[in-house]
Design an enzyme around this catalytic site. Structure first.
Site, PDB file in Angstrom:
ATOM      1  N   GLU A  44      -1.468  -4.732   2.517  1.00 57.97           N
ATOM      2  CA  GLU A  44      -1.356  -3.330   2.084  1.00 57.97           C
ATOM      3  C   GLU A  44      -1.819  -2.442   3.249  1.00 57.97           C
ATOM      4  O   GLU A  44      -1.306  -1.354   3.475  1.00 57.97           O
ATOM      5  CB  GLU A  44      -2.247  -3.110   0.854  1.00 57.97           C
ATOM      6  CG  GLU A  44      -2.173  -1.715   0.289  1.00 57.97           C
ATOM      7  CD  GLU A  44      -2.923  -1.573  -1.033  1.00 57.97           C
ATOM      8  OE1 GLU A  44      -2.998  -2.543  -1.825  1.00 57.97           O
ATOM      9  OE2 GLU A  44      -3.447  -0.473  -1.266  1.00 57.97           O
ATOM     10  N   ARG A  81       3.023   0.543  -4.213  1.00 56.93           N
ATOM     11  CA  ARG A  81       2.521   0.717  -2.827  1.00 56.93           C
ATOM     12  C   ARG A  81       3.652   0.805  -1.794  1.00 56.93           C
ATOM     13  O   ARG A  81       3.492   0.375  -0.645  1.00 56.93           O
ATOM     14  CB  ARG A  81       1.565  -0.415  -2.411  1.00 56.93           C
ATOM     15  CG  ARG A  81       0.341  -0.543  -3.244  1.00 56.93           C
ATOM     16  CD  ARG A  81      -0.615   0.647  -3.138  1.00 56.93           C
ATOM     17  NE  ARG A  81      -1.680   0.450  -4.068  1.00 56.93           N
ATOM     18  CZ  ARG A  81      -1.616   0.837  -5.365  1.00 56.93           C
ATOM     19  NH1 ARG A  81      -0.566   1.507  -5.831  1.00 56.93           N
ATOM     20  NH2 ARG A  81      -2.608   0.579  -6.173  1.00 56.93           N
ATOM     21  N   SER A 137      -8.424  -2.814  -0.798  1.00 57.04           N
ATOM     22  CA  SER A 137      -7.785  -4.136  -0.854  1.00 57.04           C
ATOM     23  C   SER A 137      -6.957  -4.347   0.408  1.00 57.04           C
ATOM     24  O   SER A 137      -6.195  -3.470   0.802  1.00 57.04           O
ATOM     25  CB  SER A 137      -6.862  -4.224  -2.065  1.00 57.04           C
ATOM     26  OG  SER A 137      -7.617  -4.075  -3.241  1.00 57.04           O
TER      27      SER A 137
END
Ligand SMILES: Cc1cc2nc3c(=O)[nH]c(=O)nc-3n(C[C@H](O)[C@H](O)[C@H](O)COP(=O)(O)OP(=O)(O)OC[C@H]3O[C@@H](n4cnc5c(N)ncnc54)[C@H](O)[C@@H]3O)c2cc1C
Length: 320
Positions: free
Chosen positions: A315, A174, A225
């Protein structure tokens, strides 16, 4: 002439750029949250996009680039400056190589490759958002991420258009160099894929989408998420040794594992909820605000830090 009015007039004079003022950003985020942007502009033309950035810079107007808004928390006060969105969305194929413009939806790219019997992106099926943001955040699922297939990325670095090869993008879980240079704007990417049976790829993708739609109903106002998962090797030794082996996937511990023990599931604050079935899934049940969302995120981080000594990292990206 008021500042925003001058910026508006100068932006409106740029060919192929669509400009609006006091634009509610809640329309552009999947959370359905966010106050107005002073200025909002979209284009499918690189030169218009660059001219818009240069115009904003000349007038000292702050710029924020968004994609499809599926991973964004935008302040209730909106954004004092110019929000820009790049809309070019062409997809081309040359043999096993595909070139995708950043404004295309990732799902369109996945379908495009599957439809041409090209393997490599099928496990990304169902990840919402644009190709540009998928590169920016190295989107991935089911043990794969887009970085595995990226050959090059074409972007604007604030001075000129550059092309980076895969290794220059510093992809990690990520992460990419683009996350550390928020002023850079991705225009397109070239990907390398492998020939395969299209019907088998379609089945893999459809099976994944079915599972994903149960976890993230398509109408759910969320960002997937909220927190990144944690690398097992980075955890304090006594925390790592207490994590059951069944929880660990590809060397990572889901942050949901810690959040669940911190009592996250079912938490409520105003219109914001944590899903009862997934401790890392926060959604707007209706009427939620960015302030409430940020308060829930802070509270969850506080609880996990105080119980496990771990700092969770978001995130989700912020426009504040
Ligand atoms: C239901 C749901 C499930 C999800 N599941 C996953 C998953 O399995 N895996 C996963 O990785 N993600 C997942 N996500 C998160 C999200 O899909 C990704 O982060 C996606 O890449 C965001 O795309 P976007 O276009 O909506 O970006 P936005 O939310 O609009 O922006 C995200 C960031 O990208 C930057 N950005 C956007 N376009 C550009 C550009 N052209 N150049 C430079 N920077 C740019 C923005 O500045 C911002 O910081 C999920 C989200 C939801 C809502």
């Amino acid at each position: 002439m008021p500042f925003t009015e001058e910026a508006h007039q100068r932006l409106a004079a740029i060919p192929n750029l669509t400009v609006s003022v006091h634009t509610p950003l809640s329309r552009y985020t999947r959370f359905g949250i966010g106050g107005p942007a002073d200025l909002f502009a979209e284009t499918a033309d690189d030169q218009a996009f660059i001219e818009a950035i240069q115009t904003a810079r000349a007038l000292d107007v702050a710029v924020s680039v968004i994609g499809s808004g599926t991973n964004l928390i935008v302040s209730d006060d909106g954004f004092r400056g110019l929000v820009l969105r790049y809309r070019a969305a062409n997809l081309d194929r040359h043999g096993t190589c595909v070139r995708a413009e950043a404004g295309a939806e990732l799902q369109e790219l996945v379908d495009f490759t599957i439809g041409r019997g090209l393997r490599g992106l099928e496990t990304l099926a169902g990840i919402p958002g644009s190709v540009g943001a998928a590169i920016y955040g190295n989107a991935g699922a089911y043990g794969h991420s887009i970085a595995e297939r990226v050959v090059q990325v074409r972007f604007y670095d604030g001075a000129s258009i550059q092309t980076f090869a895969n290794q220059d993008c510093h992809f990690q879980y990520r992460e990419s160099i683009f996350k550390r240079h928020k002023e850079w704007v991705i225009f397109s990417t070239g990907l390398s894929l492998d020939p395969a049976d299209g019907a088998a790829l379609r089945k893999t993708a459809d099976d994944i989408v079915r599972v994903r739609n149960e976890k993230f109903p398509v109408t759910m106002k969320c960002a997937g998420s909220i927190f990144k998962n944690l690398m097992l090797r980075d955890l304090p030794a006594q925390v790592a040794s207490a994590v059951p082996a069944t929880v660990i996937r590809e060397g990572k511990v889901p942050s949901a594992y810690f959040l669940e023990q911190a009592g996250a599931k079912g938490m409520e604050h105003g219109g914001i909820r944590v899903a009862t079935y997934h401790a890392n899934l926060i959604y707007n049940a209706g009427g939620g605000t960015a302030a409430e969302l940020c308060a829930v995120i802070s509270e969850l981080k506080r609880r996990v830090q105080s119980r496990f000594g771990i700092d969770l990292e978001e995130e989700v990206q912020f426009v504040m």
